[in-house]
Each structure stands twice: as C-alpha cells, then as structure tokens.
Design an enzyme around this catalytic site. Structure first.
Site, mmCIF file in Angstrom:
data_model
loop_
_atom_site.group_PDB
_atom_site.id
_atom_site.type_symbol
_atom_site.label_atom_id
_atom_site.label_comp_id
_atom_site.label_asym_id
_atom_site.label_seq_id
_atom_site.Cartn_x
_atom_site.Cartn_y
_atom_site.Cartn_z
ATOM 1 N N GLU A 104 -7.445 0.267 15.206
ATOM 2 C CA GLU A 104 -6.883 -0.895 15.895
ATOM 3 C C GLU A 104 -5.394 -1.053 15.579
ATOM 4 O O GLU A 104 -4.861 -0.410 14.680
ATOM 5 C CB GLU A 104 -7.637 -2.155 15.493
ATOM 6 C CG GLU A 104 -7.505 -2.485 14.015
ATOM 7 C CD GLU A 104 -7.718 -3.954 13.709
ATOM 8 O OE1 GLU A 104 -6.907 -4.745 14.203
ATOM 9 O OE2 GLU A 104 -8.668 -4.274 12.983
ATOM 10 N N LYS A 138 -1.807 -10.636 20.844
ATOM 11 C CA LYS A 138 -3.061 -10.208 20.241
ATOM 12 C C LYS A 138 -4.058 -10.011 21.380
ATOM 13 O O LYS A 138 -4.487 -10.980 22.015
ATOM 14 C CB LYS A 138 -3.541 -11.271 19.255
ATOM 15 C CG LYS A 138 -4.594 -10.818 18.284
ATOM 16 C CD LYS A 138 -4.853 -11.923 17.261
ATOM 17 C CE LYS A 138 -5.882 -11.483 16.234
ATOM 18 N NZ LYS A 138 -6.148 -12.567 15.259
ATOM 19 N N VAL A 184 -10.401 -6.007 17.383
ATOM 20 C CA VAL A 184 -11.624 -5.204 17.300
ATOM 21 C C VAL A 184 -12.248 -5.080 18.681
ATOM 22 O O VAL A 184 -12.585 -3.979 19.136
ATOM 23 C CB VAL A 184 -12.612 -5.824 16.299
ATOM 24 C CG1 VAL A 184 -13.978 -5.145 16.402
ATOM 25 C CG2 VAL A 184 -12.083 -5.707 14.870
ATOM 26 N N ASP A 243 -16.535 -21.910 17.908
ATOM 27 C CA ASP A 243 -15.475 -20.930 17.656
ATOM 28 C C ASP A 243 -16.121 -19.643 17.156
ATOM 29 O O ASP A 243 -16.407 -19.481 15.961
ATOM 30 C CB ASP A 243 -14.492 -21.480 16.622
ATOM 31 C CG ASP A 243 -13.223 -20.641 16.525
ATOM 32 O OD1 ASP A 243 -13.195 -19.540 17.121
ATOM 33 O OD2 ASP A 243 -12.271 -21.075 15.852
ATOM 34 N N SER A 247 -15.928 -15.360 17.401
ATOM 35 C CA SER A 247 -15.054 -14.242 17.756
ATOM 36 C C SER A 247 -15.636 -13.404 18.887
ATOM 37 O O SER A 247 -16.847 -13.146 18.945
ATOM 38 C CB SER A 247 -14.824 -13.353 16.536
ATOM 39 O OG SER A 247 -14.147 -12.160 16.899
ATOM 40 N N ALA A 248 -14.757 -12.968 19.784
ATOM 41 C CA ALA A 248 -15.169 -12.060 20.862
ATOM 42 C C ALA A 248 -15.623 -10.715 20.325
ATOM 43 O O ALA A 248 -16.280 -9.945 21.048
ATOM 44 C CB ALA A 248 -14.007 -11.870 21.838
ATOM 45 N N ASP A 249 -15.297 -10.411 19.053
ATOM 46 C CA ASP A 249 -15.756 -9.151 18.459
ATOM 47 C C ASP A 249 -17.281 -9.051 18.502
ATOM 48 O O ASP A 249 -17.845 -7.965 18.700
ATOM 49 C CB ASP A 249 -15.297 -9.042 16.997
ATOM 50 C CG ASP A 249 -13.780 -9.006 16.857
ATOM 51 O OD1 ASP A 249 -13.087 -8.888 17.884
ATOM 52 O OD2 ASP A 249 -13.301 -9.099 15.702
ATOM 53 N N LYS A 279 -14.848 -11.196 7.077
ATOM 54 C CA LYS A 279 -14.018 -11.914 6.109
ATOM 55 C C LYS A 279 -14.752 -13.150 5.592
ATOM 56 O O LYS A 279 -15.456 -13.835 6.341
ATOM 57 C CB LYS A 279 -12.692 -12.313 6.764
ATOM 58 C CG LYS A 279 -11.894 -11.131 7.298
ATOM 59 C CD LYS A 279 -10.644 -11.605 8.007
ATOM 60 C CE LYS A 279 -9.870 -10.429 8.576
ATOM 61 N NZ LYS A 279 -10.533 -9.819 9.743
#
Length: 703
Positions: free
Chosen positions: A51, A112, A132, A164, A166-168, A185
């Site tokens: 990435e 981003k 990602v 909230d 993540s699109a990951d 994380k």
C-alpha cells in the site's frame, strides 16, 4: 501469465480470461503497471502488493521514503517482486518507480484513496495513497493475490453508536486477495472487528503456533482468531484453497509482532488510551481519526511507536513475501497438472537468461601508472562498486531495456542488502539468498593507466549456482531467445545448461570470466553445444591448451600480430562454434565466424554450417578513449557483450550490434561503476550507432 487461483482445467482457463478482463478494465481507467511487475506476472513469478497510505499519511518524511524502499528490498530479498500501488496525477500505478516513491513521500495534500474515492481522484487528476481497501481492489484487478500492510482498519471504539466501520472490512468480504498484517490497531474495538469479519465471511488466521489475535504493537489482544497457520506453506495452502473455491472474499493472515518488540507494547497502549481521550475532547472522527491517533501516540512515546510501527511493517513484508513465494509454487504446480496450454501462457513473455556471479567489488586505483611492491602504500582512490560478470551483463541488458532473467546466488549478509539496494533497476527475483554463506567479494588493484594489476576474490558462493537451482528455471531457459552463462558457475551447471541447449536447440553464449575459469566447458564435450564464446587472448590460449592444441608461449602486443594469433587460436574452435567474439582490449574486438551477406553472422538462427559461406574474421577498432578519462576497465568487456547482445535481440546487423557493444564499453571505461549508469536504451541505440562516424574495419577470409 500468472494465475491468481489454484484450479484445474476449464476453471483455470476461465479465470485466466477473467484476469485479462480485469486488467483491461484497469487499463481503461488510466493505469500503468511497472515493467518488472508485468513481466513477473506474465512469467508466473511471485508478486507482493504494497500500500501507499503508509507513505502519504502513515509516516513522516523522510522515514516514509526510507521505509518504503526498505520494505521493497525485503520483498525482493525473499524471492518476490514488490508492487507498491499508488496514484499519481490521476493514474493508478502498480509498482512505483523509485522517483515516484520519492514524489509521493514529499507530496503535500495527497488524498487517502479507498473504494469510494477512486472516481473523483482519477477524474480530477489527483495524487494519493491507496488504503488497504484501495490497494486490494487494484491488486486483484492486476492479478496479484498477496498484499502486505501494517495493520488493517476495523470497527472504531463506540462504533456500535457511530457506525464508524473501516471500508477495509467490507473490502475483505468482496475482494479475493490475501492480506498479511499485524492484526488490527489497538485504537480500534478488536472484539467487534473480529465479529464484523466473521459476518463478512472472511477467513481469519494467525501466523504461528497460537490463535491469539495480535493487536499491532502487542502480540495478544485478549481475543482469538478462528484458526492459525504454522508457517508460510500452511498459509499458502489456505490462500490457495480459498481462491480455488472462488468465494469472492479475501483472507486475513495476522502476524504477531516480533517478541523483542512486545516489551514496549504496554507503554504504547497507555499512550493510545491518552490519545483516544484527546481525540474525544477535540471531536476528531472519521478518516481523520487514525492519522491523528498515530501522530499523537508517536508524540506521547517520544518516537518509540514510530520505530515499532516500522519494525512491524518490515516483519510483515518478510512473512508476506515468503507466503507469496510458497503460494506461487502451488499455483505453478496446479497449472502444470491442469491445462497444458495454460502452462505455456504463464510464460508468454520470453526474455534472455543470464546465469552467473554477483560480486561486491572494492576497486583501488593507484595515482601512478606504476605500482611499488614490497609492502609500501601506494597512493590511490578506493571505491566500492558492484560487479560479477553475470551481474554486469544483466545490469547492462536491463539498462538497455531487455530485462533478463538473472539467475545467481548470494549470502544473507550486509553485502547482499547493499547489492539489492544498488540493483533496484534490475529484476533480482531469480537470485537465491542463502543463510550461512557470504556474498562474493572482489578486490581489484588498478594502475593509474587503468590496467588491472591484481585481483583478489572470495567467490565460494558461486558454487551454489547449482544444476538443481538452475533447473527450476527450465521454462525460462526453453523459451529464451538467448542464454548467457559466465565462468563463475560450477562445471556441472555449465554442463547441464549445455545439455539442455542441445536438447532444445538453444543459443548459449559463454563468457569465460578469467584465465583460470575459461576452460570449464572444455573439460568435456559440453562446449560443442555452445553457440559462441567471448574470450580475450589469454583466455583463448588457455582454452586451446585445455583442448590439446598448440599455443604460443608468449602473446604479442602489436595489432597485426595480435590479430594473426587470435585467428590461429580461433580456427580449431570454429569447427564447432557458430562464432567467436575475441576482445582485444585497446585494440577493439575480432569477430570470427561464418560469413553471411559479406559479414560474420552473430546469431546461430540466421545460418548453418551447411548453408553458410566461408569462415571469416572482422576486426573492429575500439572507440578512442583518452587515458586520462579511463576510470575502470573491469566492466568494459561485459558492457560490450551486453550491448552487442541487445543489438542482436533488436534484430540488428553485425556491424551495428558490435558497435552498440563498443559504445557501451566506452561509457563504462569512463565510469567508476563496472557498468556505467549512463548506459540506456537512448544513449546506446541502433539509431545512435548508425548516426556516428566509426573507424574502419578490416575483414579476412580464414583458410
């Protein structure tokens, strides 16, 4: 073309068609695949996607650039080709050039880029780092099945209220790419993240003996993954099965941080809690939250979290590239057992093959043209450079745009790291690195006039370029338009290549390297399978002596006598060899072989012993280089051969090919490096040599 799945028969052919379609789609939106990445994919070699948000948003300059470079080197050192993915001026790049890495590392106001951002960023011609999710999309469309990152996104703390997420996580549920990370994380809600991954149908496994799911800086998060894989082979099997099932979802392999880094985990966790409190007080949410938290944690830990972050990424790159290599072996084996036509397609881009040595050179050039013996110190300049005949040939061919498959060996030590760093412009994925071995080193003492006076070398590693290792590249050899092998390679390997050449009608060119190694193919009848050799006069005399032919006790220095001696020594070998290129140092080169249209034919495919004309020889004077401009002679001969071969691969006639070689040699004579960095497809081209005025040549018919 490399297949990103492990299936047989019709399924494999169908998937090949799908990959072609998605690559066309990638091209249609404006993209550029690095030539080394494309060639690796087309030739079925392992590629690892990387990435770029770590460059644009994750680390400060210059750590972002140095880390990106080091991660790519780790991937190369473990046998795979790195493909850092990013966007520059509205163009998707699959495999960033070094200057493009630096451009992204220094850029301000980059975007981003996740799935939602692609249309806007591309339409506006913007630059950005892929997340990602964004990297997974591009990697899949390019046909890259393994992707290495630091840590993935997840469900944010309080996400059950804010939504909230993540699109990951959703990308892992719909894009079949294996993601190698250090878990998620600890700023995130790890429990809910694992639940969400399960809901998305994503196979999650930890790497190692424990199922304890890592939390980036910590080896344990208090949660467990559903599965674990013990090593890279197990991980590759898991990924292969997932791809073969065509589930449409990805795989997450969570790699715990190295044990020596875990000690600082609690310190970082305390800082994370403080950073989370700070973010709440400042009402920071959404895509701005993670960069803020990482920056704040770095401040609170006085940089320790940044160092740990970099260590984790490097560890993931090592593990991920080893998994990619293991997966690639499975894919190759499946392809061979399935549709035979598929195996041929996997190797659809034939390239020249170079087999030979890599050296780290230490070049000491005296200030004076005469050296004083007896233990006295001679004033000199001492420089480190990178050589080895095979490496020099591959280097020069790469600079000339021919991108050879380079088969060699070196140790895993500080020298190998510097070699990979210097050879970034070359494809080094076929070079094996061996624990417990030293990378070859060579020390040259050169007089002020440019003449080599003494050479010392530690070359034991070259014995590891074995028949068994080279045989793993049979398909590359079989389809190669030309194979070069140097005298550093063991006799058994040379014999294997010669036998393979005889069976498959290959053109093999032998570079003798030095007097002691020149005769290796001539210890048996192996040499009769060679197409050409490129000795100097001393090496040619040694070869004749090995074959039992009469040789002169002393070698002449006057040009007319040098040519006469070279012709006499060449004649016995030309009964079997197609042609010979005898390098004569300051006197240029003598090309001996069978005539075709009035000149010596260089390529064996152009004529045969029964149809060609008489044996003849042509002398080409060297380009004049003033003595004061000669810096290093060690790579001039190799540069000549590579330049000549590049001309042959371009279909040039003998005169133009030889002159491309002479031009390459003259550039390297002026360079501290064995192969001049000034050599390129532009500075050494057919058009360039055809436009220059050259000293006259002289030809003879040989009796």
């Amino acid at each position: 073309m490399q297949m990103p799945v492990c299936v047989l028969g019709a399924h494999t052919t169908l998937m090949a068609q799908c990959i072609l379609q998605v690559r066309r789609a990638l091209h249609s939106v404006g993209s550029k695949i690095h030539p080394f990445v494309k060639e690796a994919l087309d030739n079925g070699r392992p590629v690892v996607a990387l990435e770029s948000t770590i460059i644009t948003h994750g680390l400060p300059y210059p750590q972002n650039l140095s880390t990106a470079r080091e991660v790519e080197e780790i991937v190369r050192a473990n046998g795979a080709v790195p493909a850092t993915i990013g966007i520059l001026n509205g163009c998707i790049r699959v495999g960033l050039q070094d200057d493009e890495l630096e451009c992204l590392a220094k850029a301000k106001n980059t975007v981003k880029v996740s799935r939602r951002d692609f249309p806007y960023v591309l339409s506006q011609g913007l630059s950005g780092g892929t997340t990602v999710a964004g990297t997974m999309i591009v990697a899949h469309k390019a046909g890259i099945p393994v992707f290495v990152t630091g840590g993935i996104g997840g469900v944010h703390r309080g996400g059950e209220k804010t939504l909230d997420v993540s699109a990951d996580l959703t990308e892992l549920g719909r894009t079949p790419v294996a993601v190698i990370s250090a878990g998620v994380k600890s700023i995130l809600d790890i429990g809910r993240t694992l639940e969400y991954l399960e809901t998305q149908g994503i196979c999650v496994a930890t790497f190692g003996e424990s199922r304890a799911f890592p939390a980036f800086f910590s080896r344990q998060s208090g949660f467990q993954a559903a599965y674990n894989v013990l090593n890279e082979e197990d991980a590759a099997q898991l990924i292969a099965r997932s791809l073969a099932l065509r589930l449409g979802s990805g795989v997450l392999i969570a790699v715990p941080c190295p044990e020596e880094e875990a000690a600082s985990g609690q310190l970082i966790e305390d800082a994370i809690q403080q950073a989370l409190q700070d973010s709440r007080e400042r009402a920071i949410t959404g895509k701005e939250l993670t960069p803020f938290l990482l920056q704040r944690v770095n401040e609170l830990t006085s940089g320790k979290s940044l160092n740990s972050n970099i260590t984790l990424i490097k560890n993931n790159a090592r593990v991920g590239s080893q998994i990619a290599v293991a997966l690639n072996k499975i894919q190759r084996a499946q392809g061979r057992r399935g549709d035979p036509s598929l195996s041929r397609k996997m190797f659809s881009a034939p390239r020249p093959v170079v087999i030979g040595g890599i050296n780290v050179d230490f070049i000491a050039k005296a200030k004076s043209s005469t050296l004083v013996d007896g233990g006295q110190t001679n004033p000199a300049t001492v420089r480190q450079s990178f050589g080895g005949v095979g490496r020099n040939l591959a280097d020069c061919l790469s600079r000339l745009g021919k991108s050879p498959v380079f088969i060699s060996a070196m140790g895993k030590d500080e020298h190998s790291a510097s070699v990979l760093r210097y050879c970034r412009h070359m494809d080094m994925s076929s070079v094996c690195q061996l624990d417990g071995h030293s990378t070859a080193t060579y020390c040259a003492v050169i007089a002020g006039s440019g003449e080599l006076r003494l050479g010392l070398g530690d070359m034991e590693i070259h014995q590891q370029i074995t028949e068994q290792y080279v045989s793993g590249f049979r398909e590359n050899l079989r389809r190669a338009p030309l194979v070069c092998i140097d005298g550093n390679v063991p006799v058994s390997t040379i014999q294997y290549v010669c036998q393979f050449a005889r069976e498959h009608h290959l053109a093999v060119y032998y570079e003798p390297t030095d007097v002691d190694k020149a005769s290796k193919p001539f210890f048996s009848d192996s040499w009769r399978a060679l197409a050409s050799i490129s000795p100097n006069l001393r090496e040619l005399r040694a070869i004749n002596r090995t074959l039992g032919h009469p040789v002169p006790a002393d070698l002449p220095s006057k040009l007319e006598d040098v040519v006469e001696t070279a012709v006499a020594l060449a004649l016995p070998l030309l009964q079997e060899l197609h042609c010979m290129v005898i390098t004569l140092g300051q006197h240029g080169v003598l090309v001996c072989g069978r005539s075709m249209d009035g000149s010596v034919s260089l390529h064996p495919g152009s004529c045969s012993k029964t149809t060609a004309g008489e044996l003849c020889a042509t002398h080409y004077p060297a380009l004049p280089v003033p003595v004061e401009e000669i810096v290093n002679v060690s790579g001039a001969g190799d540069s000549f051969m590579a330049g000549m071969i590049a001309g042959m691969l371009d279909g040039g006639n003998t005169d133009d090919c030889v002159r491309m070689g002479l031009l390459s040699a003259s550039l390297s004579l002026r360079s501290y490096e064995p192969v001049s960095p000034e050599i390129s497809a532009a500075s050494v081209s057919m058009e360039r040599v055809q436009s220059q005025r050259w000293l006259g040549t002289k030809a003879w018919t040989l009796s």
